[in-house]
Design an enzyme around this catalytic site. Sequence first.
Site, mmCIF file in Angstrom:
data_model
loop_
_atom_site.group_PDB
_atom_site.id
_atom_site.type_symbol
_atom_site.label_atom_id
_atom_site.label_comp_id
_atom_site.label_asym_id
_atom_site.label_seq_id
_atom_site.Cartn_x
_atom_site.Cartn_y
_atom_site.Cartn_z
ATOM 1 N N ASP A 166 -4.523 7.216 -0.163
ATOM 2 C CA ASP A 166 -4.913 6.961 -1.552
ATOM 3 C C ASP A 166 -5.438 5.530 -1.632
ATOM 4 O O ASP A 166 -5.450 4.807 -0.640
ATOM 5 C CB ASP A 166 -3.722 7.184 -2.491
ATOM 6 C CG ASP A 166 -2.745 6.030 -2.412
ATOM 7 O OD1 ASP A 166 -2.355 5.668 -1.282
ATOM 8 O OD2 ASP A 166 -2.390 5.459 -3.457
ATOM 9 N N GLY A 205 0.857 -1.175 0.000
ATOM 10 C CA GLY A 205 0.000 0.000 0.000
ATOM 11 C C GLY A 205 0.891 1.222 0.000
ATOM 12 O O GLY A 205 2.049 1.145 0.402
ATOM 13 N N THR A 206 0.371 2.344 -0.446
ATOM 14 C CA THR A 206 1.290 3.447 -0.674
ATOM 15 C C THR A 206 1.113 4.624 0.290
ATOM 16 O O THR A 206 1.566 4.540 1.411
ATOM 17 C CB THR A 206 1.246 3.857 -2.153
ATOM 18 O OG1 THR A 206 -0.119 4.011 -2.527
ATOM 19 C CG2 THR A 206 1.866 2.778 -3.002
ATOM 20 N N THR A 207 0.430 5.713 -0.084
ATOM 21 C CA THR A 207 0.564 6.923 0.731
ATOM 22 C C THR A 207 -0.594 7.141 1.712
ATOM 23 O O THR A 207 -1.762 7.085 1.317
ATOM 24 C CB THR A 207 0.659 8.160 -0.196
ATOM 25 O OG1 THR A 207 1.686 7.897 -1.133
ATOM 26 C CG2 THR A 207 0.975 9.409 0.589
#
Lengths: 261, 262
Positions: free
Chosen positions: A57, A40-42
């Site tokens: 996000d 998973g990112t931000t």
Amino acid sequence: MSDGGDFFDLLKSEGYQFPANVIAGVEGDGKGLPFHPTEGTTILALRYQDGVVVAGDRRATAGNAVLYDRADKVIPIDRHSVMAISGSPAMAFEIARILEHSFQYHRRRQLQEMSIEAKLRRLSLLIRDNLPMAVQGIGAVIPIFATYDTRGDVGRIYFYDALGAQFEVTDFATTGSGAAAIRGVMYYTNRWSGTPYPELSRDDAVGLSLRLLFTAAEYDSATGRYERSTDIPPTVKTITSEGQDDIGEDELRDLHTRFLD
Amino acid sequence: MLLDEPYRFAEAIANRRDYIEDQLRDGSPVVGVAFADGLLMVTLKGGSQKLFEAYDRIGLGSVGHPTDIEKLRQSAVDLAHVIGFNYSDADVTLQQIVHFGLGPAVKSAFDDVIRSPYIARVLLAELGQDDGGSSFFTVDYDGTFHRYESAAAIGGVAEADGLMREHILAADPSSHALSDALSVALDAWGLGRWAGEQDSLPPDEEELKAAASEADASAVVREALRTLEVEAVVLDPAGSGKTKFRHVEPEEIESIVSSIRE
């Protein structure tokens, strides 16, 4: 059955275990694995007038591939707490589930709410138990934990490192691959924009979160950007003395129009 | 050993029954009622809490020794949370908790004549996951369990259970608002308490009913309110969040209680 009143101990006594063994042949950054681990990112959290806004996000990636564009990385844990996750969703969701059950279990079994200090400690221990996965570069969980302290009447934001060390921040936190692109922006806007984050209204705080995620997506290919064509808004929650609240998709679209167009 | 001598085993069990029933007799009944806005559980308590949340949609109340109640409550909470974690919240059902958890645990403690039994009778309520499907379970001190719909109650003596349940069913509180349902439940409580206070009750069911119809349940409640206070919880399908269990606010209770006191 466990008599200590701790849910994770109870699970372990029932045979549950974390994937605790290092996988042979897998090196520090996931090299040697026959697949790209999902990440998973931000995510970000910031304090505003009434509490805390937590946003993420929707993208999950595996190497260069976009695996999923509807991931929810801001997970409700209890009435006043949420955990936002970057890193391995598999372990992060597992940790979130254990945490959610731990808090509920404690409240029901001990007949009292777990203190914030104890909640933070439970999360810290779970992240530490996940260390073998993190060391191999495939299962690191680096969450932001945000909660409303009903005794102190203030929103609180904490972030963790991969070893489980917990840090409280005063006004904001961001982690994940897009964090590098917006961390400085958050510092700058909090300090010199004229309105420190803790004085922001709800709409301004949510609008700012949308702008920050948009900025992260501009400079980090792993962060998903809100597009009109696909119409998948980010996940945004607020936590106040009343508890946590989802910002609905319609309201997010309106705020997006107001703050970004 | 006792088990080698059937007569002594039967005698030991019979003694156990007498002993436990004697301990339970004075207990404050627990009443469960399905009403218009969910399920209601009501009791009168001396000081400490008597009605508990076992899981999102499951409430538990008990008559008996506080420590035994605690042990049973904790094992119900443990089992519910392990199932909820390993499967899902939707897989936590009262049937599982009673059939696989409480029932066998209470029965084995009761049968093991060199161990102390659970001096407790338990009432559990479960809010259904769809429309309907709500149910009550009772677990007796010997592990016997029963499932009920609409209403269920446990008292200090077994005869009280049926009297209270019939009283509630006759009032048909299924479409009652909370205050009316509370009032019916308190009346039923009075009847259950009355049964526990009698030196002996007629063994014949019709005679028992006739005797109970002479009882002044309200007066029993009024007398009890001098030293005890009402505790009530609701499993409310309209409650926000996953947890549907909430204690009824003291103000909501007070309006009913003050009308009984008058």
